[in-house]
Design an enzyme around this catalytic site. Structure first.
Site, mmCIF file in Angstrom:
data_model
loop_
_atom_site.group_PDB
_atom_site.id
_atom_site.type_symbol
_atom_site.label_atom_id
_atom_site.label_comp_id
_atom_site.label_asym_id
_atom_site.label_seq_id
_atom_site.Cartn_x
_atom_site.Cartn_y
_atom_site.Cartn_z
ATOM 1 N N GLU A 1 -2.656 46.395 -11.013
ATOM 2 C CA GLU A 1 -1.672 46.901 -11.965
ATOM 3 C C GLU A 1 -2.873 48.054 -12.804
ATOM 4 O OE1 GLU A 1 0.110 44.936 -15.258
ATOM 5 O OE2 GLU A 1 0.962 46.822 -15.795
ATOM 6 N N LYS B 1 -7.805 42.503 -18.403
ATOM 7 C CA LYS B 1 -7.695 43.843 -18.769
ATOM 8 C C LYS B 1 -7.349 44.228 -20.276
ATOM 9 C CE LYS B 1 -6.010 44.788 -14.607
ATOM 10 N NZ LYS B 1 -4.433 44.983 -14.194
ATOM 11 N N ARG C 1 -8.689 31.810 -10.179
ATOM 12 C CA ARG C 1 -9.152 32.974 -10.665
ATOM 13 C C ARG C 1 -10.654 32.790 -10.956
ATOM 14 N NH1 ARG C 1 -7.220 36.820 -14.285
ATOM 15 N NH2 ARG C 1 -5.162 36.344 -13.492
HETATM 16 P P1 ATP Z 1 -5.958 41.070 -15.964
HETATM 17 O O1 ATP Z 1 -5.579 39.927 -16.903
HETATM 18 O O2 ATP Z 1 -7.255 41.300 -15.979
HETATM 19 O O3 ATP Z 1 -5.096 42.324 -16.358
HETATM 20 P P2 ATP Z 1 -4.115 40.613 -13.884
HETATM 21 O O4 ATP Z 1 -4.151 39.611 -12.756
HETATM 22 O O5 ATP Z 1 -3.069 40.824 -14.736
HETATM 23 O O6 ATP Z 1 -5.787 40.480 -14.698
HETATM 24 P P3 ATP Z 1 -4.010 42.645 -11.952
HETATM 25 O O7 ATP Z 1 -4.236 44.077 -11.918
HETATM 26 O O8 ATP Z 1 -2.469 42.217 -11.561
HETATM 27 O O9 ATP Z 1 -4.690 42.097 -12.967
HETATM 28 O O10 ATP Z 1 -4.808 42.046 -10.632
HETATM 29 C C1 ATP Z 1 -4.634 42.407 -9.382
HETATM 30 C C2 ATP Z 1 -5.211 41.514 -8.482
HETATM 31 O O11 ATP Z 1 -6.559 40.826 -9.040
HETATM 32 C C3 ATP Z 1 -4.298 40.352 -8.764
HETATM 33 O O12 ATP Z 1 -4.046 39.685 -7.286
HETATM 34 C C4 ATP Z 1 -4.749 39.249 -9.318
HETATM 35 O O13 ATP Z 1 -4.440 37.898 -8.826
HETATM 36 C C5 ATP Z 1 -6.429 39.248 -9.133
HETATM 37 N N1 ATP Z 1 -7.074 39.017 -10.123
HETATM 38 C C6 ATP Z 1 -7.087 39.598 -11.360
HETATM 39 N N2 ATP Z 1 -7.963 38.927 -12.412
HETATM 40 C C7 ATP Z 1 -8.822 37.952 -11.424
HETATM 41 C C8 ATP Z 1 -9.898 37.127 -11.810
HETATM 42 N N3 ATP Z 1 -10.300 36.891 -12.947
HETATM 43 N N4 ATP Z 1 -10.186 36.321 -10.628
HETATM 44 C C9 ATP Z 1 -9.691 36.602 -9.398
HETATM 45 N N5 ATP Z 1 -8.479 37.441 -9.145
HETATM 46 C C10 ATP Z 1 -8.395 38.091 -10.226
HETATM 47 MG MG MG Z 2 -1.302 41.372 -13.824
#
Ligand code: ATP
Ligand code: MG
Length: 565
Positions: A38, A273, A263
């Site tokens: 995202e 983020k 994760r």
């Molecule tokens: P954040 O909390 O950092 O915003 P998010 O999962 O909301 O993380 P996304 O942009 O939706 O962020 O993530 C894109 C991809 O990266 C998704 O498939 C998510 O599962 C993966 N991802 C995000 N954070 C991690 C992490 N700490 N370890 C492994 N994969 C991750």
């Molecule tokens: Mg997300």
């Protein structure tokens, strides 16, 4: 790279699944993955593991991978984030060819899917406010309450949904909800919202839409539209899976296989983020690319390389239970790489003058220095040596403890690549008592650092010739947080921000050749650590970021872990 054999041989659980699928020809021999961020922030090291996992996996099986922005929420998304993410993933070394997609490109298709669900009696327009919807969802123990609008006719729903799209209603006045089951044990299945009204400009679709599909509705259908085979996500999406299945089944759509993996967490930092945005907004760091940030742009500026991050991702691996990787492991990965690739240079961080009383005034000798003892190809360079030097103030003790092998009155030490010297005199500022100059004598027979048959000298220190030295600013970074898991502590995570995470040293003295170093170039400052040229540098003054110290704390941790096994 150091890796024990068992580690290399074992196949992670995702590759096990893919292997089975290839055998059974479940997907007709296809592997097609995607990374679906995202665009609401910058990518961090956790994302990097996921990018490597998805993209390398596809490559291994001769498959394809997509980059898709899941840009369904116009409130928090920006073009700046899209651009930074594209740059960072390219930097990591991946190329998705022409397979760059945006969920927002699917808005027309998603709208049609929603209309289809309405026609099948599986979705309805609801007039409850978002708060009322939340309040009637029930709890884990209690059923939810059905919305009074659940009974609307298909015709009325079709009409209202179209009018929602046409902008007839205000934000929050209506939503489109899936008609599933308000008593379902999984809260996600209690008539979740599919569309909401937001009169907001979208970073790509502008003002074309005022209704926006929710993430859950969009995500599974985007994967389906793109023909993804293995849809890898993090563990918490386990509970979303029945909802994804429901949407795809109701629409009789192509059905990717979702795989949930743990994760990545990293000690002494935070990987979210939203939280990283707070650090930026509240000024705890200087933007998303601050070298203390766990973002890819921060790590790049700090001196990390794509190879070191890929190595880290590989070592962290993929599993089904959450854990926290040690920051020391990440540091180990870059240190290992730079040990082989970085030129050894001499930079004095906290200088004090060392004057060689018996060295001829005005004389300059050129001393040959080995660029990298780990790399015979790296060659040598010449360094000017003269009567006045800079050395580290903390390499001198007036009253040295036992086993002190550096500078002290009467103690002979080696100036790296140059001569043996012995301090004879200490000059101090009369008022403050601060040391302003050290005086010494040198042994002209010891040129080049002495020969094997000469008397032994235990200590070797680095130096720069005062007349030839160039000024530098050096930024020393330490962990951003004082505790390994700031989110697991009492109070706010910001309470645990390390007040000495950045220490700026001005007036450092470096060997003259470094003035030609380019932004991003990496060096080992002898005895001090690995450093990289910061973009803040100018033609006259270099700014260096400390990537890591020389001390390998990972080796110690690894030993301890092995002992525990
Ligand atoms: P954040 O909390 O950092 O915003 P998010 O999962 O909301 O993380 P996304 O942009 O939706 O962020 O993530 C894109 C991809 O990266 C998704 O498939 C998510 O599962 C993966 N991802 C995000 N954070 C991690 C992490 N700490 N370890 C492994 N994969 C991750
Ligand atoms: Mg997300």
């Amino acid at each position: 790279m150091i890796k024990n054999e068992e580690e290399t041989k074992s196949v992670d659980f995702i590759r096990e699944i893919v292997n089975k699928d290839m055998e059974s020809e479940k997907w007709g021999g296809r592997v097609h993955t995607r990374f679906p961020p995202e665009p609401n922030g910058y990518l961090h090291i956790g994302h990097a593991r996921n990018i490597c996992l998805n993209f390398i996996l596809a490559d291994e099986y001769g498959g394809l991978y997509n980059l898709r922005f899941d840009d369904t929420n116009p409130v928090s998304e920006e073009t700046e984030y899209v651009e930074s993410m594209i740059k960072d993933i390219h930097w990591l070394g991946f190329d998705w060819g022409d397979r760059l997609f945006y969920a927002s490109n699917y808005f027309p298709q998603l709208y049609d899917f929603a209309v289809e669900l309405i026609k099948r009696g599986k979705a309805y327009v609801c007039d409850l406010t978002e708060e009322e919807i939340r309040a009637t969802r029930g709890t884990v123990k209690e059923h939810g309450k059905e919305s009074p609008y659940r009974v609307r006719s298909i015709e009325e729903n079709l009409d209202l949904f179209e009018r929602m799209r046409d902008g007839e209603f205000k934000d929050g006045e209506k939503t489109l909800r899936a008609k599933i089951d308000m008593t379902h044990p999984n809260m996600k299945m209690r008539d979740p919202v599919m569309y909401r009204i937001r009169h907001i400009t979208h970073h790509r679709t502008g003002d074309k839409w005022c209704i926006y599909p929710m993430y859950d509705f969009t995500h599974c259908l985007s994967d389906s539209i793109e023909g993804i085979t293995h849809s890898i996500c993090t563990l918490e999406f386990d509970v979303n899976r029945p909802l994804y299945d429901w949407y795809l089944d109701q629409l009789e759509a192509y059905h990717p296989q979702q795989i949930e993996a743990a994760r990545v967490n990293l000690s002494h930092t935070i990987l979210s983020k939203r939280k990283l945005l707070q650090l930026v907004e509240k000024g705890f760091v200087n933007g998303w690319s601050d070298p203390r940030m766990p973002t890819l742009s921060g790590l790049r500026r700090r001196g990390y390389t794509p190879a070191s991050i890929r190595e880290f991702s590989d070592r962290v691996g993929v599993g089904r239970s959450e854990g926290t990787a040690e920051m020391a492991l990440l540091e180990f990965c870059i240190r290992q790489e730079l040990n082989f690739s970085a030129t050894r240079v001499m930079v004095v961080l906290r200088p004090v003058k060392l004057i060689i009383d018996n060295y001829p005034e005005g004389k300059v000798e050129m001393m040959e220095a080995i660029n990298n003892p780990e790399d015979p190809e790296a060659g040598t360079r010449m360094l000017p040596f003269s009567k006045e030097m800079y050395v580290e103030l903390d390499d001198f003790r007036e009253d040295p403890p036992k086993k002190w092998f550096r500078l002290a009155p009467g103690k002979e030490v080696r100036l790296k690549h140059a001569y043996y010297v012995t301090v004879t005199d200490v000059v101090k500022d009369e008022k403050t008592g601060e040391i302003t100059e050290l005086h010494c004598t040198y042994d002209p027979e010891s040129r080049g650092g002495g020969t094997p048959d000469m008397r032994k000298v235990r200590g070797t220190i680095h130096w720069v010739s005062a007349d030839h030295a160039v000024d530098a600013e050096v930024r020393l970074y330490n962990n951003l947080f004082t505790v390994p898991e700031p989110m697991g502590e009492e109070g706010e995570y910001t309470d645990y921000i390390n007040p000495t995470s950045l220490e700026v040293l001005e007036g450092c003295k470096m060997e003259p050749g470094l003035i030609n170093a380019k932004t991003g170039e990496k060096f080992q400052f002898m005895r001090k650590g690995y450093f990289c040229v910061d973009p803040d540098s100018t033609d006259k003054m270099k700014v260096f970021n400390r990537t890591v110290t020389l001390r390998d704390s990972w080796a110690k941790i690894e030993k301890k872990l092995k002992r525990r096994l």
